[in-house]
Design an enzyme around this catalytic site. Structure first.
Site: not given
Length: 227
Positions: A85, A201, A203
């Site tokens: 990002c 993302h 994560e």
């Protein structure tokens, strides 16, 4: 495996990335953007967030941070560097990846789950991964990837497109493009494939309680490839 996450003023996904990396076996260290040296690393991550409040252009001020000289040297020496990002935005502003990231097509902040199709598995990030399409999360205002006709030809010729926005079965079309990115691009590599920039993302998708586990597939595959 040793990893390093760089924290910039305004980073807000650095701790999430730290949790994800440690969960899958990385020995991770957090490094402040004003430091000069990287610790010994097998992977360096530039995390998501809003470095320097996204002033001027997203990632432009962070790309001039002191630590970026060491990141540049690490990357040019073949080290693995991943930008997620805002980290992707920093990589393009630093000249480590081609193109730019513009305001989303409809001029709105987007925060939702999306599907991405893996386009290139001939690299340390996706080699051997057991799925072709992943469900990941996006949260950005400037994720609209753009480059010139000459650049997109070069990116295509060198197989640098890492991920496309798609639907659950991997169909790539404008209906599945959340931000207007050219060719539905969600992530790209440099020519050598050691640098990866991506808007989604992984994560944020490492536990069923966090709405999905396809990020787990990504990180588990990555550390296995780096061992």
């Amino acid at each position: 495996m040793n990893s390093t996450v760089i924290t910039f003023p305004g980073s807000n996904c650095d701790r999430d990335m730290d949790v994800a990396l440690k969960k899958f076996g990385f020995k991770n260290k957090m490094v402040w953007h004003d430091d000069l040296e990287l610790p010994k690393s097998d992977l360096v991550v530039l995390p998501g967030g809003f470095s320097y409040g996204d002033y001027l252009r997203c990632g432009s001020m962070a790309s001039k941070s002191k630590i970026m000289k060491s990141v540049l040297n690490f990357a040019q020496g073949g080290g693995k560097v991943m930008g997620i990002c805002n980290g992707f935005q920093i990589l393009v502003e630093a000249g480590l990846l081609p193109g730019v990231l513009l305001r989303n097509k409809y001029m709105e902040f987007i925060c939702k789950n999306v599907y991405v199709k893996i386009n290139n598995k001939d690299n340390s990030y996706f080699k051997g991964i057991k799925k072709d399409t992943l469900e990941l999360h996006i949260a950005h205002n400037e994720g609209n990837y753009f480059c010139s006709k000459e650049q997109i030809k070069e990116i295509d010729d060198n197989n640098q497109i890492a991920l496309f926005y798609s639907n659950i079965v991997g169909n790539v079309n404008k209906e599945n493009n959340p931000n207007g990115s050219i060719k539905n691009i969600a992530g790209i590599f440099n020519k050598e494939k050691n640098i990866l920039g991506m808007m989604p993302h992984p994560e944020r998708m490492i536990d069923p309680a966090l709405s999905g586990e396809d990020g787990s597939i990504f990180f588990e595959n990555l550390i296995n490839n780096l061992r």
